[in-house]
Design a protein around this motif. Structure first.
Motif, PDB file in Angstrom:
ATOM      1  N   MET A  26      79.676   9.395 -57.885  1.00 17.46           N
ATOM      2  CA  MET A  26      80.103   9.647 -59.234  1.00 17.46           C
ATOM      3  C   MET A  26      78.867   9.810 -59.998  1.00 17.46           C
ATOM      4  O   MET A  26      78.011   8.653 -59.834  1.00 17.46           O
ATOM      5  CB  MET A  26      80.997   8.574 -59.777  1.00 17.46           C
ATOM      6  CG  MET A  26      81.480   8.640 -61.284  1.00 17.46           C
ATOM      7  SD  MET A  26      82.433   7.153 -61.754  1.00 17.46           S
ATOM      8  CE  MET A  26      84.055   7.756 -61.131  1.00 17.46           C
ATOM      9  N   HIS A  37      80.940   8.624 -64.779  1.00 21.01           N
ATOM     10  CA  HIS A  37      81.148   7.168 -65.096  1.00 21.01           C
ATOM     11  C   HIS A  37      81.532   6.870 -66.320  1.00 21.01           C
ATOM     12  O   HIS A  37      82.618   6.181 -66.748  1.00 21.01           O
ATOM     13  CB  HIS A  37      79.976   6.276 -64.483  1.00 21.01           C
ATOM     14  CG  HIS A  37      80.282   4.776 -64.745  1.00 21.01           C
ATOM     15  ND1 HIS A  37      81.021   4.182 -64.282  1.00 21.01           N
ATOM     16  CD2 HIS A  37      79.337   4.022 -65.687  1.00 21.01           C
ATOM     17  CE1 HIS A  37      80.945   2.909 -64.327  1.00 21.01           C
ATOM     18  NE2 HIS A  37      80.054   2.785 -65.477  1.00 21.01           N
ATOM     19  N   GLU A  68      71.467   3.512 -62.178  1.00 22.38           N
ATOM     20  CA  GLU A  68      71.508   4.855 -61.784  1.00 22.38           C
ATOM     21  C   GLU A  68      70.274   5.126 -60.700  1.00 22.38           C
ATOM     22  O   GLU A  68      70.549   5.916 -59.570  1.00 22.38           O
ATOM     23  CB  GLU A  68      71.412   5.840 -62.881  1.00 22.38           C
ATOM     24  CG  GLU A  68      71.781   7.180 -62.599  1.00 22.38           C
ATOM     25  CD  GLU A  68      73.225   7.485 -62.195  1.00 22.38           C
ATOM     26  OE1 GLU A  68      73.500   8.478 -61.479  1.00 22.38           O
ATOM     27  OE2 GLU A  68      73.958   6.541 -62.410  1.00 22.38           O
TER      28      GLU A  68
END
Length: 576
Positions: free
Chosen positions: A1, A6, A102
């Motif tokens: 994702m 998200h 991330e």
């Protein structure tokens, strides 16, 4: 994702709450709600149009609805602030923790980062190259081959099931001409002086081995025999040899098709007749005459009754003939049946065609729509020609002349990766210039070099770190990354969106564009250490900071590698 999906999911949760408290109707349609990067990065990290597209159904104005959404988004721990902008857009600024997370995701997922299930496992048939089997592939074919193969890779990464197909045009006058050209080489192999190759034949030396092999197998059996005795055999052998040559040339670019579909076998199977009958039963076939050509009518023109398809009912500008006046199939008739056959095992069809086929797009799309009742869609991507240059001087390509630059020649000179990358540096529907000197030039103006140099720098950086005893085994404190460094993570985080968008639009060049911009951002960050050693990726007296920056570089290297893989290009470990 991805980070965008998200936060889209978190936004969905907020909208669920607003539906539960009555702010939004229970049956409101959210399909047009998007979460994406803002046009101006200064406005934040994410932007959503939720209030803009939902306000009318909620019987309120966008800014009021945005004001209701904003505090709920701000309550999310990793959201730093939310601003209502303009007529009701929401600009979202994330906490640095989001971008550190991330980067950790990129490093953890590796090659899988960016892949998605957006395609829902739907079946896509991508047909590309499909050059007439009359000789070696040239650079015009090369571009369509790379575009098609890169698109297939993209679609697979986006969650589609892909079939890669090559349509062999082995029926018709061109293949008969090829067989006659081979017959000349066959007689030559038997010792006959055939003189200059006649006008209209294929004169290339690539036909000599076929003629020689036939002479060795059959002796002079067909030397003086009537054409009816050898034409079919010579066609079969010539096409088989040309397909072997084509497969070999495509393999030089690491391109391999799943299916080679024969036009001749399609016609022999009765599939074309079956397709025509299907259209007849739907009232879409009739006997009629076409209008006279526009402009001045030729003296020898006369109306002829033909078998016509009502393609105007599907958006075409005129009805199209399925059969010629002599009863033989038109190209369109065979194409319609071929696409029906493909559609039996696909949800979507994509054709990569040369720009010279632009005039046939609407009629084939009409046929597919009619034959499948609209169940299967056909997208045709037109590929413009490649103009070859050598140090600025044009290089001519002429297939019939037998003196031309083949795909194999070009790959042999500059390499597979350079050729594949260059074919994707422009939109497929625009002309592309390929200069043998410029594509190997070590400069920012050469996108192949610029992107590969970024990856090579990262690989070199990790070798230097190992030599300096800086190990990543103990982990890295990513909180040491500054705002500019996290800005590079934000750029890298757009990779999943880029894959999805490029796959859905059938535009693989978007990956090349993205990688060039990512490489530019990386080089800019690298260059800040030219004047300030403390801003280098590897800081000798600060191993903790070095580890954090090494992880950043490793993440960017992963994205570059993954993007190049989608393009069919291997990432360079060092520049030679």
């Amino acid at each position: 994702m991805s980070v965008y999906s998200h936060y889209a999911a978190l936004l969905d949760g907020v909208l669920d709450e607003l539906q539960a408290d009555g702010t939004l109707p229970a049956d409101i349609n959210r399909r047009a709600v998007a979460v994406e990067p803002p046009r101006d990065p200064a406005h934040g990290d994410l932007a959503t149009n939720a209030a803009m597209v939902l306000a009318k159904a909620a019987s309120t104005n966008p800014r009021s609805l945005a004001a209701a959404i904003a505090p709920k988004l701000e309550a999310i721990p990793t959201v730093a602030s939310v601003e209502v902008a303009g007529p009701g857009f929401l600009n979202i600024r994330l906490a640095p923790e989001s971008w550190r997370n991330e980067l950790a995701t990129i490093l953890r997922e590796g090659d899988a980062y960016g892949q998605s299930t957006a395609g829902k496992n739907e079946r896509v048939n991508v047909e590309y190259v499909s050059a007439n089997p009359t000789g070696p592939l040239h650079m015009g074919h090369c571009r369509g081959a790379v575009v098609g193969d890169a698109l297939a890779r993209l679609l697979e990464a986006a969650g589609f099931r892909v079939t890669k197909e090559y349509y062999v045009n082995d029926a018709g006058s061109q293949v008969e001409t090829l067989a006659r050209s081979v017959h000349l080489r066959y007689r030559e192999a038997l010792g006959e002086d055939i003189g200059p190759i006649p006008e209209g034949m294929y004169p290339g030396d690539y036909l000599v081995p076929i003629g020689t092999a036939l002479a060795a197998e059959y002796g002079d059996r067909f030397a003086q025999a009537p054409e009816s005795e050898w034409l079919a055999l010579f066609m079969e052998r010539a096409v088989a040899a040309m397909l072997d040559l084509i497969r070999h040339d495509l393999a030089l670019l690491n391109i391999h098709h799943d299916i080679f579909a024969s036009e001749a076998k399609l016609q022999q199977s009765g599939a074309v007749d079956a397709g025509l009958e299907q259209l007849k039963q739907r009232g879409l076939i009739y006997q009629g005459t076409l209008e006279a050509p526009k402009g001045e009518t030729p003296d020898d023109w006369e109306p002829v009754e033909l078998t016509l398809f009502r393609s105007t009912e599907f958006g075409d500008d005129q009805d199209r003939p399925m059969k010629k006046s002599d009863g033989s199939w038109t190209y369109f008739g065979a194409d319609a049946a071929y696409h029906l056959k493909k559609a039996q095992d696909a949800d979507h069809l994509v054709n990569i065609w040369g720009a010279d086929h632009a005039g046939t797009v609407k009629r084939v799309q009409s046929a597919v729509k009619a034959l499948t009742d609209g169940r299967v869609d056909l997208d045709v991507k037109l590929v413009q020609m490649v103009r070859l240059f050598r140090a600025g001087e044009p290089v001519k390509m002429s297939k019939r002349a037998g003196d031309f630059v083949t795909l194999a020649d070009v790959v042999g000179e500059v390499g597979k990766d350079v050729v594949r990358f260059m074919m994707l540096t422009k939109r497929a529907d625009t002309m592309l210039d390929f200069d043998f000197a410029k594509v190997v030039e070590a400069s920012k103006d050469n996108p192949v070099f610029y992107v590969q140099y970024a990856h090579a720098r990262i690989s070199s950086l990790h070798r230097k770190a190992a030599d300096a005893g800086v190990s990543l085994d103990a982990g890295a404190d990513l909180s040491l990354l500054d705002e500019e460094e996290l800005g590079l993570v934000k750029f890298a985080a757009q990779f999943p969106r880029t894959i999805e968008a490029a796959a859905m639009a059938h535009e693989p060049h978007r990956i090349a564009f993205y990688l060039y911009d990512l490489a530019a951002a990386f080089h800019a960050l690298w260059n800040r250490g030219n004047d300030d050693p403390g801003r280098r990726f590897l800081v000798e007296d600060n191993p903790q900071l070095s580890r954090a920056r090494l992880e950043l570089a490793r993440g960017i290297g992963q994205i570059i590698r993954s993007g190049l893989k989608l393009m069919g290009v291997e990432a360079a470990e060092e520049m030679r």
